[in-house]
Design a protein around this motif. Structure first.
Motif, PDB file in Angstrom:
ATOM      1  N   GLY A 168      39.687  39.037  42.907  1.00 38.78           N
ATOM      2  CA  GLY A 168      38.934  40.159  42.126  1.00 38.78           C
ATOM      3  C   GLY A 168      39.691  41.132  41.397  1.00 38.78           C
ATOM      4  O   GLY A 168      39.499  41.277  39.991  1.00 38.78           O
ATOM      5  N   VAL A 169      41.156  41.647  41.841  1.00 41.68           N
ATOM      6  CA  VAL A 169      41.907  42.333  41.126  1.00 41.68           C
ATOM      7  C   VAL A 169      42.789  41.801  39.993  1.00 41.68           C
ATOM      8  O   VAL A 169      43.048  42.157  38.989  1.00 41.68           O
ATOM      9  CB  VAL A 169      42.904  43.031  42.001  1.00 41.68           C
ATOM     10  N   SER A 170      42.719  40.558  40.337  1.00 41.34           N
ATOM     11  CA  SER A 170      43.315  39.450  39.083  1.00 41.34           C
ATOM     12  C   SER A 170      42.208  39.291  37.925  1.00 41.34           C
ATOM     13  O   SER A 170      42.957  39.287  36.997  1.00 41.34           O
ATOM     14  CB  SER A 170      43.957  38.044  39.678  1.00 41.34           C
ATOM     15  N   ARG A 171      41.219  39.093  38.236  1.00 38.35           N
ATOM     16  CA  ARG A 171      40.077  39.164  37.231  1.00 38.35           C
ATOM     17  C   ARG A 171      40.202  40.359  36.545  1.00 38.35           C
ATOM     18  O   ARG A 171      40.218  40.445  35.393  1.00 38.35           O
ATOM     19  CB  ARG A 171      38.699  38.871  37.842  1.00 38.35           C
ATOM     20  N   ALA A 172      40.183  41.440  37.145  1.00 39.97           N
ATOM     21  CA  ALA A 172      40.228  42.798  36.479  1.00 39.97           C
ATOM     22  C   ALA A 172      41.577  43.232  35.660  1.00 39.97           C
ATOM     23  O   ALA A 172      41.492  43.566  34.454  1.00 39.97           O
ATOM     24  CB  ALA A 172      40.261  44.039  37.546  1.00 39.97           C
ATOM     25  N   ALA A 173      42.711  42.377  35.918  1.00 44.20           N
ATOM     26  CA  ALA A 173      43.780  42.367  34.889  1.00 44.20           C
ATOM     27  C   ALA A 173      43.658  41.786  33.832  1.00 44.20           C
ATOM     28  O   ALA A 173      44.145  42.169  32.628  1.00 44.20           O
ATOM     29  CB  ALA A 173      45.165  42.105  35.946  1.00 44.20           C
ATOM     30  N   VAL A 174      43.191  40.593  34.028  1.00 43.80           N
ATOM     31  CA  VAL A 174      43.062  39.634  32.803  1.00 43.80           C
ATOM     32  C   VAL A 174      41.837  40.313  31.906  1.00 43.80           C
ATOM     33  O   VAL A 174      42.016  40.264  30.543  1.00 43.80           O
ATOM     34  CB  VAL A 174      42.739  38.074  33.281  1.00 43.80           C
ATOM     35  N   GLU A 175      40.838  40.555  32.399  1.00 40.93           N
ATOM     36  CA  GLU A 175      39.788  41.553  31.607  1.00 40.93           C
ATOM     37  C   GLU A 175      40.288  42.752  30.917  1.00 40.93           C
ATOM     38  O   GLU A 175      40.255  42.767  29.813  1.00 40.93           O
ATOM     39  CB  GLU A 175      38.766  41.882  32.520  1.00 40.93           C
ATOM     40  N   MET A 193      52.106  26.518  40.926  1.00 42.93           N
ATOM     41  CA  MET A 193      51.421  27.527  42.027  1.00 42.93           C
ATOM     42  C   MET A 193      49.891  27.850  41.603  1.00 42.93           C
ATOM     43  O   MET A 193      49.538  27.845  40.482  1.00 42.93           O
ATOM     44  CB  MET A 193      52.148  28.797  41.499  1.00 42.93           C
ATOM     45  N   ARG A 194      49.303  27.420  42.609  1.00 38.28           N
ATOM     46  CA  ARG A 194      48.004  27.147  42.632  1.00 38.28           C
ATOM     47  C   ARG A 194      47.255  28.375  43.427  1.00 38.28           C
ATOM     48  O   ARG A 194      46.907  27.956  44.644  1.00 38.28           O
ATOM     49  CB  ARG A 194      47.250  25.795  42.731  1.00 38.28           C
ATOM     50  N   ASP A 195      47.198  29.529  43.117  1.00 40.03           N
ATOM     51  CA  ASP A 195      46.499  30.432  44.050  1.00 40.03           C
ATOM     52  C   ASP A 195      45.415  31.239  43.323  1.00 40.03           C
ATOM     53  O   ASP A 195      45.054  30.865  42.165  1.00 40.03           O
ATOM     54  CB  ASP A 195      47.742  31.535  44.552  1.00 40.03           C
ATOM     55  N   ASP A 196      44.788  32.436  43.673  1.00 41.47           N
ATOM     56  CA  ASP A 196      43.598  32.995  43.376  1.00 41.47           C
ATOM     57  C   ASP A 196      44.132  33.570  41.966  1.00 41.47           C
ATOM     58  O   ASP A 196      43.217  33.983  41.106  1.00 41.47           O
ATOM     59  CB  ASP A 196      43.013  33.976  44.327  1.00 41.47           C
ATOM     60  N   ARG A 197      45.319  34.109  42.014  1.00 47.62           N
ATOM     61  CA  ARG A 197      45.666  34.532  40.529  1.00 47.62           C
ATOM     62  C   ARG A 197      45.509  33.568  39.402  1.00 47.62           C
ATOM     63  O   ARG A 197      45.013  34.219  38.509  1.00 47.62           O
ATOM     64  CB  ARG A 197      47.174  35.096  40.647  1.00 47.62           C
ATOM     65  N   ARG A 198      45.737  32.272  39.670  1.00 46.24           N
ATOM     66  CA  ARG A 198      45.682  31.659  38.643  1.00 46.24           C
ATOM     67  C   ARG A 198      44.029  31.101  38.492  1.00 46.24           C
ATOM     68  O   ARG A 198      43.698  30.823  37.366  1.00 46.24           O
ATOM     69  CB  ARG A 198      46.312  30.219  38.987  1.00 46.24           C
ATOM     70  N   VAL A 199      43.535  30.956  39.660  1.00 50.82           N
ATOM     71  CA  VAL A 199      41.863  30.622  39.479  1.00 50.82           C
ATOM     72  C   VAL A 199      41.181  31.829  38.680  1.00 50.82           C
ATOM     73  O   VAL A 199      40.487  31.670  37.831  1.00 50.82           O
ATOM     74  CB  VAL A 199      41.542  30.670  40.923  1.00 50.82           C
ATOM     75  N   ALA A 200      41.549  33.188  38.883  1.00 49.22           N
ATOM     76  CA  ALA A 200      40.888  34.214  38.334  1.00 49.22           C
ATOM     77  C   ALA A 200      41.203  34.220  36.860  1.00 49.22           C
ATOM     78  O   ALA A 200      40.277  34.459  36.135  1.00 49.22           O
ATOM     79  CB  ALA A 200      41.484  35.561  38.837  1.00 49.22           C
ATOM     80  N   TYR A 201      42.327  33.858  36.403  1.00 50.31           N
ATOM     81  CA  TYR A 201      42.809  33.758  35.028  1.00 50.31           C
ATOM     82  C   TYR A 201      41.843  32.592  34.664  1.00 50.31           C
ATOM     83  O   TYR A 201      41.665  33.006  33.214  1.00 50.31           O
ATOM     84  CB  TYR A 201      44.431  33.583  35.083  1.00 50.31           C
ATOM     85  N   MET A 202      41.836  31.603  34.946  1.00 47.85           N
ATOM     86  CA  MET A 202      41.172  30.549  34.367  1.00 47.85           C
ATOM     87  C   MET A 202      39.910  30.840  34.065  1.00 47.85           C
ATOM     88  O   MET A 202      39.091  30.640  33.206  1.00 47.85           O
ATOM     89  CB  MET A 202      41.386  29.468  35.317  1.00 47.85           C
ATOM     90  N   ASP A 203      38.998  31.451  35.229  1.00 43.04           N
ATOM     91  CA  ASP A 203      37.781  31.942  35.263  1.00 43.04           C
ATOM     92  C   ASP A 203      37.556  32.803  33.927  1.00 43.04           C
ATOM     93  O   ASP A 203      36.396  32.623  33.332  1.00 43.04           O
ATOM     94  CB  ASP A 203      37.515  32.370  36.647  1.00 43.04           C
TER      95      ASP A 203
END
Length: 333
Positions: A168-175, A193-203
């Protein structure tokens, strides 16, 4: 001439107590003794510079007085901070910490997880191990030991864990980086590196209808990131903004941009992740995701203590929420 170590029998004789009572006071903080008796024992032990025999204590109590902390490496400031924060927790309780590095890269690096056994520890905390690592640990242990997982990747099969929700916080950072109308926002991350930071960015990039731009560094050290990013910009030009996997990567990016005569955030906006102390000393304050490191380590120790005392206790699981701190590096004054 070497000074002779005082043994527990001599210590007990000086105190006028039984050897068993002195041993229990020294080895079990919860043993039911009067505060004054405990104070006398601890004071005399300190005065005589008593050093317990770890082997004898383990044989007598079935406990080593040590806790193992397993993590991938100490190449990042964040990992070093986590190790120090956890050591602070257990030392306050009279335990000793020893650190084992299990090596390897990201979750999908394909490297076999090392076989590690817990013979020298009463419990284990592992930080950032991928699920396959947890399975390997459990299978490799010749003597089961209480185990608590911490970090970004949680295994649902694990009994106890303290997780951090990066998505959630990674999504907020990219947005946030996209908000001013930027189109070219990149992810600066270690290779594989495949973690939620990358998933959030791609989404977020997909939802915005924009092509992702992943800049993979050869490693996690600042020198690795600096070299990889400089080569990337030389070949592809620079993006308008970068979401960095951690603060070490963001600090390296600041150095590269400065070397190229580029301004932050005027030319390239930056957001890091971790909230390490180093970012307080940058010329341009760094926007970052602040992780609850001290809270995570305190909870991990609480969970481990309970598991050591109550092996059949119910599962202990919690997910902590980081905070997005917006500063000048991403255009916030």
């Amino acid at each position: 001439m070497l000074k002779k170590n005082v043994n527990i029998s001599e210590l007990a004789a000086r105190l006028g107590l039984s050897k068993g009572s002195v041993s229990r006071i020294l080895n079990d903080p919860q043993a039911p003794f009067a505060p004054e008796t405990r104070r006398r024992v601890m004071a005399m032990a300190a005065e005589l510079e008593y050093r317990p025999n770890a082997i004898a204590r383990a044989l007598a109590t079935g406990q080593t007085g040590s806790v193992a902390f397993w993590l991938r490496d100490l190449s990042t400031t964040y990992n070093a901070h986590v190790a120090q924060a956890f050591e602070t927790q257990i030392e306050a309780a009279g335990y000793h910490l020893f650190i084992r590095l299990y090596g390897g890269g990201g979750e999908d690096d394909g490297k076999p997880f090392p076989q590690m056994t817990p013979e020298n520890a009463d419990g284990i905390v592992t930080h950032g191990a991928p699920p396959r690592g947890w399975t390997s640990m459990a299978q490799s242990a010749s003597r089961p030991a209480p185990l608590v997982l911490t970090g970004a990747i949680m295994d649902p099969e694990a009994i106890d864990w303290v997780g951090i929700d990066f998505y959630g916080v990674s999504r907020a950072a990219v947005e946030h980086l996209l908000a001013p109308g930027r189109k070219r926002v990149a992810l600066l991350t270690p290779h594989n590196m495949r973690d939620d930071r990358r998933v959030a960015y791609m989404d977020v990039m997909a939802e915005a209808g924009l092509p992702p731009e992943v800049i993979e560094a050869g490693g996690e050290s600042r020198s690795d990131v600096r070299r990889s990013l400089a080569e990337y910009i030389d070949a592809h030009g620079y993006p308008e903004a970068m979401f960095c996997h951690n603060d070490d990567a963001a600090i390296a990016a600041c150095r590269v941009l400065r070397d190229l005569g580029l301004q932050t955030p005027g030319d390239v906006a930056l957001v890091g992740c971790d909230g390490i102390e180093d970012i307080e000393y940058l010329t341009t304050p760094l926007s970052t995701i602040v992780l609850p490191i001290d809270e995570m380590c305190a909870l991990a120790w609480r969970y481990l203590k309970r598991r050591m005392q109550e092996p059949d206790a119910p599962p202990q699981r919690i997910t902590l929420q980081p905070a997005l701190a917006l500063r000048a590096s991403s255009g916030v004054s």
